[in-house]
Design a protein around this motif. Structure first.
Motif, short mmCIF file in Angstrom:
data_model
loop_
_atom_site.label_atom_id
_atom_site.label_comp_id
_atom_site.label_asym_id
_atom_site.label_seq_id
_atom_site.Cartn_x
_atom_site.Cartn_y
_atom_site.Cartn_z
N ILE A 172 27.96 11.09 -0.80
CA ILE A 172 27.85 10.76 -2.23
C ILE A 172 27.59 12.04 -3.02
O ILE A 172 28.24 12.34 -4.02
CB ILE A 172 26.74 9.73 -2.48
CG1 ILE A 172 27.08 8.40 -1.79
CG2 ILE A 172 26.49 9.51 -3.97
CD1 ILE A 172 25.95 7.39 -1.69
N GLU A 173 26.60 12.84 -2.52
CA GLU A 173 26.23 14.09 -3.22
C GLU A 173 27.40 15.06 -3.25
O GLU A 173 27.68 15.70 -4.27
CB GLU A 173 25.03 14.75 -2.50
CG GLU A 173 23.72 14.16 -2.94
CD GLU A 173 22.54 14.75 -2.17
OE1 GLU A 173 22.66 15.90 -1.65
OE2 GLU A 173 21.49 14.06 -2.08
N ALA A 174 28.13 15.19 -2.13
CA ALA A 174 29.25 16.14 -2.05
C ALA A 174 30.38 15.74 -3.01
O ALA A 174 30.93 16.60 -3.71
CB ALA A 174 29.79 16.19 -0.61
N LEU A 175 30.66 14.43 -3.07
CA LEU A 175 31.71 13.94 -3.98
C LEU A 175 31.34 14.21 -5.43
O LEU A 175 32.19 14.49 -6.28
CB LEU A 175 31.96 12.44 -3.76
CG LEU A 175 32.73 12.08 -2.47
CD1 LEU A 175 32.71 10.59 -2.21
CD2 LEU A 175 34.17 12.57 -2.55
N LYS A 176 30.03 14.17 -5.64
CA LYS A 176 29.53 14.33 -7.00
C LYS A 176 29.38 15.81 -7.39
O LYS A 176 29.86 16.26 -8.43
CB LYS A 176 28.16 13.67 -7.10
CG LYS A 176 27.99 12.85 -8.37
CD LYS A 176 26.58 12.34 -8.28
CE LYS A 176 26.29 11.24 -9.21
NZ LYS A 176 24.95 10.80 -8.92
N ALA A 177 28.70 16.55 -6.48
CA ALA A 177 28.33 17.93 -6.86
C ALA A 177 29.00 19.01 -6.03
O ALA A 177 28.71 20.19 -6.17
CB ALA A 177 26.81 18.07 -6.73
N GLY A 178 29.86 18.67 -5.12
CA GLY A 178 30.56 19.67 -4.32
C GLY A 178 29.90 19.89 -2.98
O GLY A 178 30.58 20.28 -2.01
N SER A 179 28.61 19.61 -2.88
CA SER A 179 27.93 19.71 -1.57
C SER A 179 26.71 18.77 -1.55
O SER A 179 26.18 18.45 -2.62
CB SER A 179 27.49 21.15 -1.29
OG SER A 179 26.39 21.49 -2.09
N GLY A 180 26.32 18.35 -0.37
CA GLY A 180 25.15 17.45 -0.28
C GLY A 180 24.54 17.50 1.12
O GLY A 180 25.20 17.91 2.07
N GLU A 181 23.28 17.13 1.19
CA GLU A 181 22.63 17.16 2.52
C GLU A 181 21.66 15.99 2.66
O GLU A 181 21.18 15.46 1.66
CB GLU A 181 21.90 18.48 2.73
CG GLU A 181 20.80 18.75 1.75
CD GLU A 181 20.15 20.13 1.95
OE1 GLU A 181 20.32 20.73 3.03
OE2 GLU A 181 19.47 20.60 1.01
N SER A 182 21.40 15.62 3.86
CA SER A 182 20.39 14.57 4.10
C SER A 182 19.84 14.72 5.53
O SER A 182 20.46 15.38 6.38
CB SER A 182 21.01 13.19 3.86
OG SER A 182 21.64 12.72 5.00
N TYR A 183 18.73 14.06 5.74
CA TYR A 183 18.01 14.19 7.01
C TYR A 183 17.62 12.79 7.42
O TYR A 183 16.81 12.16 6.75
CB TYR A 183 16.78 15.06 6.76
CG TYR A 183 16.14 15.56 8.02
CD1 TYR A 183 16.80 16.53 8.80
CD2 TYR A 183 14.92 15.09 8.44
CE1 TYR A 183 16.23 16.99 9.97
CE2 TYR A 183 14.34 15.55 9.61
CZ TYR A 183 15.02 16.51 10.37
OH TYR A 183 14.44 16.93 11.51
#
Ligand code: ADP
Length: 539
Positions: free
Chosen positions: A89-100
């Motif tokens: 979701i984050e990558a589609l929105k902001a170009g990159s995303g991470e989760s743990y």
């Protein structure tokens, strides 16, 4: 133990810090890896990924709609849509995303990082925490090694240190604390011990001195002293107590009843233990002992009892003698007084004829004279009782006193046709003149009084070997053998009626006995009935 704990704690802290540090490094590595792979995918697509084969991290390529194009670990067709994944979701929105989060696929906690590719697909990479932990696990062995070495060294060092601390303490000679030479840190401690030592020593000395004083006092007491606890066990006793009670030494724990089982003694102990003071007399081997018993309290609680034993034999005897003497005196005084009053009453009533008046008056005169002699003798004896040991001795002319008395009594003797013979050395002696005079008079007077018609009195005064011997011998009626030991008792007379007739009071020889005792003299009596009597006083 403490050092072990500190070591473990520091290992935990270091491991925690390393974990954090390695986690960060791992994340950065994953990110870099994804940048590198995404460049490959942009150019060559799925082919690149398939060629890449197996890598440490899991690679997932996800379409914009969430369908899986490629996954390095799983079959893409079996995987569910990934559109709802946080990092996607984050990558589609902001170009990159991470989760743990926990990965169902990997079955482990995982870190995900996703980046948006030019064709709006998402390339994702994930690594597990296991990677970091395994990294740390690799460090465990050297850590454990270091820990063990540090532990062994710390044991050795702490042993050495504690030995260095305790050795000088163990070597301290408490009796010579002033001479102790040790490390500086111990100096205040040593000083304190030295001070305490001095204090204890002085207290011990004080106690010892008090104990010695107490022992000296109690051992020199003629009175017996007994202390017992509330179970009647003897706690303290002095030698006099054992001597007076005729008891054996108290060995170990022993009941006070063992020392004397008389009813009065047992009663005194019981009364003391019930908190009451009591006094009683007990008789042992012809002697009379007074038992004074008192309870002993310790902080208001009855702790036992104390008994004082006093030998009152002499006191009791004196008391008896005094009672007897008072009774005798009253009796002796009453007899002549009754006679005097009787004669006077008859004379007063006027029934006595004129010619008998002289006889009656003579009777009164004789009785009065007897009374005067009696009172005189009583006064003399009372003086002995009062002054015993208090009179001062002076040089006296013994021979002069003897000759004076012979002269005074010659008339009385000649009235009885008795001859007085004397043989006297010149004797000067230390004494009380009036007492010696009284003794000499009484002895010569008795020798005349109890003599026979035409009898003889022999008076001898001699000084030999430092001893002065004064004897009066007569050829008179003598004293019956059974009566001889009693003639020196007060008011004792062998033949009462005869003695009264010749004017005896029964006090003459008592005065002689007291006089001899005052001058440390001894009396010897030799008498044979009907033959005569010889009384000798040896000074
Ligand atoms: P008393 O005043 O009666 O003489 P003493 O005390 O002098 O009393 O003597 C006690 C008794 O001892 C006398 O009553 C007498 O019986 C006896 N007695 C004393 N001296 C003689 C003596 N020389 N010969 C015989 N009896 C004596």
């Amino acid at each position: 133990m403490q050092s072990c704990f500190i070591l473990c704690l520091s290992v935990i802290i270091i491991m925690g810090m390393l974990y954090k540090y390695f986690s960060k490094i791992t994340m950065n590595e994953i990110k870099n890896e994804l940048t590198f792979i995404s460049a490959g995918v942009e150019q060559n697509g799925k082919e690149y990924l398939e060629k890449l084969g197996k890598v440490d991290s899991r690679i997932t390529w996800i379409q914009e709609n969430g369908d899986i194009i490629y996954d390095s670990e799983m079959n893409e067709d079996e995987m569910e849509n990934h559109k709802d994944r946080q990092e996607v979701i984050e990558a589609l929105k902001a170009g990159s995303g991470e989760s743990y989060r926990f990965s169902n696929t990997m079955g482990k906690m995982s870190y995900y990082y996703a980046t948006l590719l030019e064709d709006n697909s998402v390339l994702r990479i994930s690594g597990t925490r296991y990677t970091v932990i395994s990294l740390l696990m690799g460090l465990t062995t050297p850590f454990l090694l270091v820990l063990s070495i540090a532990f062994i060294i710390s044991i050795f060092v702490s042993r050495k240190i504690s030995e260095n601390i305790t050795r000088p303490i163990n070597e301290i000679d408490l009796r010579n604390i002033d001479k102790v030479d040790t490390y500086e840190e111990l100096t205040p401690f040593i000083r304190k011990i030295a001070h305490q030592n001095k204090k204890i020593q002085s207290q011990v000395n004080e106690l010892r001195q008090k104990q010695q004083e107490f022992d000296t006092i109690t051992e020199n007491m003629s009175e017996g002293l007994l202390v017992f606890d509330k179970n009647t066990d003897v706690i303290f006793y002095n030698t006099s107590a054992l001597k007076l009670l005729g008891a054996d030494d108290v060995l170990g724990k022993q009941s006070v009843y063992v020392l004397n089982r008389s009813e009065a003694f047992v009663n005194a102990v019981n009364l003391a233990l019930s908190g009451e003071h009591s006094e009683c007399n007990i008789k042992l081997d012809e002697r009379i002992y007074q038992i004074i018993a008192n309870p002993v309290y310790n902080e208001n609680h009855l702790a036992g009892g104390i008994i004082i034993i006093v030998d009152v034999t002499e006191k009791e005897e004196r008391e008896n003698l005094r009672r007897e003497f008072s009774a005798n005196v009253s009796h002796e005084l009453k007899t002549p007084l009754t006679s005097i009053s009787g004669f006077a009453e008859i004379m007063k009533s006027g029934i006595v004829p004129e010619e008998d008046m002289k006889k009656f008056a003579g009777n009164i005169y004789n009785e009065a004279k007897r009374l005067i002699t009696l009172v005189g003798d009583i006064i003399k004896l009372s003086k002995f009782d009062e002054n015993s040991g208090n009179t001062e001795f002076e040089d006296i002319d013994f021979t002069g006193i003897v000759n004076d008395n012979i002269r005074r009594l010659t008339q009385v003797a000649s009235e009885k046709s008795v001859v007085i013979e004397s043989e006297c050395d010149d004797v000067i002696m230390k004494g009380i003149p009036s007492v010696i005079d009284e003794m000499v008079y009484n002895l010569i007077e008795n020798a005349i009084k109890y003599n026979k018609e035409d009898g003889k009195v022999i008076v001898i005064l001699k000084e030999t070997d430092g001893k002065i011997k004064f004897s009066v011998e007569d050829t008179g009626i003598g004293i019956p053998y059974g009566e001889q030991p009693r003639v020196f008792e007060r008011f004792y007379r062998v033949d009462k009626s005869h003695s009264k007739e010749i004017g005896g009071t029964g006090l003459g020889l008592s005065i002689v006995k007291h006089g001899a005792a005052t001058h440390n003299g001894n009396i010897e009596l030799v008498s044979e009935p009907e033959k005569g009597t010889k009384i000798t006083v040896v000074f």
